[in-house]
Design a protein around this motif. Structure first.
Motif, PDB file in Angstrom:
ATOM      1  N   ALA A 280     -45.034 -12.527  26.584  1.00  0.00           N
ATOM      2  CA  ALA A 280     -45.961 -11.552  26.890  1.00  0.00           C
ATOM      3  C   ALA A 280     -45.869 -10.389  26.138  1.00  0.00           C
ATOM      4  N   ALA A 281     -44.680 -10.077  25.803  1.00  0.00           N
ATOM      5  CA  ALA A 281     -44.111  -9.035  25.014  1.00  0.00           C
ATOM      6  C   ALA A 281     -44.698  -9.181  23.396  1.00  0.00           C
ATOM      7  N   GLY A 282     -44.699 -10.431  23.010  1.00  0.00           N
ATOM      8  CA  GLY A 282     -45.347 -10.849  21.647  1.00  0.00           C
ATOM      9  C   GLY A 282     -46.868 -10.669  21.724  1.00  0.00           C
ATOM     10  N   GLN A 283     -47.522 -10.982  22.904  1.00  0.00           N
ATOM     11  CA  GLN A 283     -49.028 -10.714  22.778  1.00  0.00           C
ATOM     12  C   GLN A 283     -49.302  -9.365  22.951  1.00  0.00           C
ATOM     13  N   LEU A 284     -48.227  -8.454  23.261  1.00  0.00           N
ATOM     14  CA  LEU A 284     -48.403  -7.032  23.512  1.00  0.00           C
ATOM     15  C   LEU A 284     -48.178  -6.150  22.169  1.00  0.00           C
ATOM     16  N   HIS A 285     -47.321  -7.168  21.308  1.00  0.00           N
ATOM     17  CA  HIS A 285     -46.848  -6.562  20.235  1.00  0.00           C
ATOM     18  C   HIS A 285     -45.685  -5.515  20.347  1.00  0.00           C
ATOM     19  N   LEU A 286     -44.940  -5.792  21.584  1.00  0.00           N
ATOM     20  CA  LEU A 286     -44.033  -4.821  21.943  1.00  0.00           C
ATOM     21  C   LEU A 286     -42.747  -5.044  20.977  1.00  0.00           C
ATOM     22  N   HIS A 287     -42.075  -3.885  20.603  1.00  0.00           N
ATOM     23  CA  HIS A 287     -41.023  -3.978  20.051  1.00  0.00           C
ATOM     24  C   HIS A 287     -39.992  -3.069  20.573  1.00  0.00           C
ATOM     25  N   PRO A 288     -39.526  -3.397  21.756  1.00  0.00           N
ATOM     26  CA  PRO A 288     -38.586  -2.542  22.619  1.00  0.00           C
ATOM     27  C   PRO A 288     -37.157  -2.071  21.764  1.00  0.00           C
ATOM     28  N   THR A 289     -36.771  -0.806  21.883  1.00  0.00           N
ATOM     29  CA  THR A 289     -35.687  -0.388  21.027  1.00  0.00           C
ATOM     30  C   THR A 289     -34.404  -0.973  22.136  1.00  0.00           C
ATOM     31  N   PHE A 290     -33.393  -0.858  21.540  1.00  0.00           N
ATOM     32  CA  PHE A 290     -32.056  -1.187  22.195  1.00  0.00           C
ATOM     33  C   PHE A 290     -31.792  -0.480  23.810  1.00  0.00           C
ATOM     34  N   MET A 291     -32.296   0.818  23.785  1.00  0.00           N
ATOM     35  CA  MET A 291     -32.129   1.626  24.822  1.00  0.00           C
ATOM     36  C   MET A 291     -33.139   1.193  26.114  1.00  0.00           C
ATOM     37  N   GLN A 292     -34.524   0.598  25.638  1.00  0.00           N
ATOM     38  CA  GLN A 292     -35.309   0.319  26.495  1.00  0.00           C
ATOM     39  C   GLN A 292     -34.786  -1.126  27.008  1.00  0.00           C
ATOM     40  N   LEU A 293     -34.159  -1.938  26.309  1.00  0.00           N
ATOM     41  CA  LEU A 293     -33.673  -3.227  26.660  1.00  0.00           C
ATOM     42  C   LEU A 293     -32.333  -3.218  27.434  1.00  0.00           C
ATOM     43  N   ALA A 294     -31.501  -2.027  27.351  1.00  0.00           N
ATOM     44  CA  ALA A 294     -30.519  -1.765  28.199  1.00  0.00           C
ATOM     45  C   ALA A 294     -30.908  -1.186  29.297  1.00  0.00           C
ATOM     46  N   GLY A 295     -31.980  -0.112  29.530  1.00  0.00           N
ATOM     47  CA  GLY A 295     -32.400   0.358  30.699  1.00  0.00           C
ATOM     48  C   GLY A 295     -33.278  -0.652  31.384  1.00  0.00           C
ATOM     49  N   PHE A 296     -33.798  -1.494  31.002  1.00  0.00           N
ATOM     50  CA  PHE A 296     -34.541  -2.636  31.651  1.00  0.00           C
ATOM     51  C   PHE A 296     -33.583  -3.410  32.431  1.00  0.00           C
ATOM     52  N   SER A 297     -32.546  -3.973  31.875  1.00  0.00           N
ATOM     53  CA  SER A 297     -31.298  -4.535  32.196  1.00  0.00           C
ATOM     54  C   SER A 297     -30.663  -4.037  33.444  1.00  0.00           C
ATOM     55  N   ALA A 298     -30.432  -2.582  33.077  1.00  0.00           N
ATOM     56  CA  ALA A 298     -29.816  -1.863  34.321  1.00  0.00           C
ATOM     57  C   ALA A 298     -30.348  -1.599  35.472  1.00  0.00           C
ATOM     58  N   LEU A 299     -31.694  -1.589  35.191  1.00  0.00           N
ATOM     59  CA  LEU A 299     -32.974  -1.324  36.233  1.00  0.00           C
ATOM     60  C   LEU A 299     -33.056  -2.748  37.249  1.00  0.00           C
ATOM     61  N   CYS A 300     -32.894  -3.742  36.396  1.00  0.00           N
ATOM     62  CA  CYS A 300     -32.992  -4.932  36.897  1.00  0.00           C
ATOM     63  C   CYS A 300     -31.848  -5.232  38.084  1.00  0.00           C
ATOM     64  N   VAL A 301     -30.562  -4.862  37.520  1.00  0.00           N
ATOM     65  CA  VAL A 301     -29.398  -4.914  38.303  1.00  0.00           C
ATOM     66  C   VAL A 301     -29.647  -3.868  39.650  1.00  0.00           C
ATOM     67  N   VAL A 302     -30.210  -2.930  39.436  1.00  0.00           N
ATOM     68  CA  VAL A 302     -30.575  -1.973  40.505  1.00  0.00           C
ATOM     69  C   VAL A 302     -31.477  -2.566  41.525  1.00  0.00           C
ATOM     70  N   GLY A 303     -32.395  -3.275  41.030  1.00  0.00           N
ATOM     71  CA  GLY A 303     -33.419  -3.937  41.961  1.00  0.00           C
ATOM     72  C   GLY A 303     -32.855  -5.107  42.808  1.00  0.00           C
ATOM     73  N   ILE A 304     -32.028  -6.010  42.045  1.00  0.00           N
ATOM     74  CA  ILE A 304     -31.170  -6.941  42.740  1.00  0.00           C
ATOM     75  C   ILE A 304     -30.350  -6.357  43.654  1.00  0.00           C
ATOM     76  N   LEU A 305     -29.754  -5.098  43.496  1.00  0.00           N
ATOM     77  CA  LEU A 305     -28.737  -4.610  44.337  1.00  0.00           C
ATOM     78  C   LEU A 305     -29.652  -4.176  45.720  1.00  0.00           C
ATOM     79  N   ILE A 306     -30.608  -3.697  45.495  1.00  0.00           N
ATOM     80  CA  ILE A 306     -31.538  -3.340  46.589  1.00  0.00           C
ATOM     81  C   ILE A 306     -31.923  -4.600  47.699  1.00  0.00           C
ATOM     82  N   HIS A 307     -32.471  -5.527  46.883  1.00  0.00           N
ATOM     83  CA  HIS A 307     -32.818  -6.772  47.557  1.00  0.00           C
ATOM     84  C   HIS A 307     -31.589  -7.154  48.469  1.00  0.00           C
ATOM     85  N   TYR A 308     -30.262  -7.261  47.800  1.00  0.00           N
ATOM     86  CA  TYR A 308     -29.169  -7.787  48.326  1.00  0.00           C
ATOM     87  C   TYR A 308     -28.918  -7.070  49.481  1.00  0.00           C
ATOM     88  N   SER A 309     -28.797  -5.618  49.521  1.00  0.00           N
ATOM     89  CA  SER A 309     -28.455  -4.661  50.540  1.00  0.00           C
ATOM     90  C   SER A 309     -29.373  -4.820  51.659  1.00  0.00           C
TER      91      SER A 309
END
Length: 298
Positions: free
Chosen positions: A166-195
């Protein structure tokens, strides 16, 4: 092959034999205690691998079912966009990326926590909770992480593949900070579900059985794959699933980070704040539940 109990897990005596030395080591500094817990988790992971390899047909069938369900979600996106060009400001491939992110978070959560949350009521009903409470280790740690769903990791990789396409179809080129932020927020979301799910599972200390409540919450995961803008006209619905049960945050905010759809840091701060609140309420509910617990032998 060792005989298994009704939940498909190895008998408690075998787990005890494998972990006895780790469980009964004397109090240690933080770093050494961390190593001790890591060793305990490694032993439980090994037990999960042995269990899964003992039921290979079930493992493969479950992978197929999960992938089929993921494919149906992507088909749903195609049906929606056959009738419209956008959902709010979300284009078709942005929504595909959102569905991929939602499934990734769901599968990682499922890998680590789902089976343990659903089995909590069985631990209470059968009296196995007595055994776990006697171990010189944090009870919530052992209850939450004693089994791992290996198939969910495979399904998470398929979700990553969909996000990359999907990112390729959108021609996205995320920066390192975007990828790190995405990963960190995914962890936050997982912790919400778990809690939240662990707090609901702890109701079994009062009702003995609580699988229906736990699986009811799991079905709410379907809301997370929808763009939050799709519910603009449903204010009460959006408020409930943002501030009470933050389903509309856990996937939308990480996906917005990747697609540059964040106008301000407000959604990120709200997601992190909701995570802290959910974790605090979950821990309070767990401690209250333990105080209410009476031994199965009493």
């Amino acid at each position: 092959m060792a005989q298994r109990d009704t939940n498909g897990t190895l008998p408690a005596v075998l787990v005890t034999r494998d972990l006895h030395k780790r469980f009964h080591s004397p109090p240690q500094p933080v770093v050494q205690a961390g190593r001790r817990y890591f060793g305990i988790y490694a032993a439980m992971l090994q037990n999960s691998v042995v269990r899964e390899m003992g039921f290979q047909a079930n493992f493969i069938l479950w992978l197929f079912v999960e992938l089929l369900w993921f494919g149906l979600q992507l088909c749903f996106v195609s049906v929606v966009f056959s009738q419209t060009k956008t959902v709010g400001t979300w284009s078709q491939w942005q929504m595909v990326l959102l569905v991929g992110a939602s499934n990734f978070i769901q599968q990682v959560y499922q890998a680590f926590f789902l089976v343990n949350c659903t089995n909590l009521s069985e631990l209470v009903r059968t009296g196995k909770m007595d055994f776990l409470l006697l171990l010189p280790i944090n009870t919530r740690f052992i209850v939450s992480l004693r089994q791992v769903d290996l198939g969910a990791f495979v399904n998470a990789l398929f979700a990553v593949a969909v996000m990359l396409y999907a990112a390729g179809q959108l021609h996205l080129h995320p920066t390192f900070m975007q990828l790190a932020g995405f990963s960190a927020l995914c962890v936050v979301g997982i912790l919400i579900h778990y809690s939240l799910m662990f707090m609901l599972a702890a109701i079994s200390f009062w009702t003995v059985r609580a699988q229906g409540i736990v699986w009811g919450y799991y079905n709410l995961f379907n809301i997370a794959r929808m763009p939050d803008e799709a519910f603009r006209g449903a204010r009460w619905f959006r408020a409930v699933f943002t501030f009470a049960i933050p389903m509309l945050l856990v996937s939308n905010v990480p996906a917005r980070v990747l697609t540059d759809k964040l106008g301000s840091p407000g959604p990120i701060l709200l997601l992190v704040g909701m995570c802290g609140a959910c974790m605090a309420v979950s821990e309070w509910g767990w401690r209250k539940s333990l105080r209410h617990y009476t031994s199965a032998s009493s």
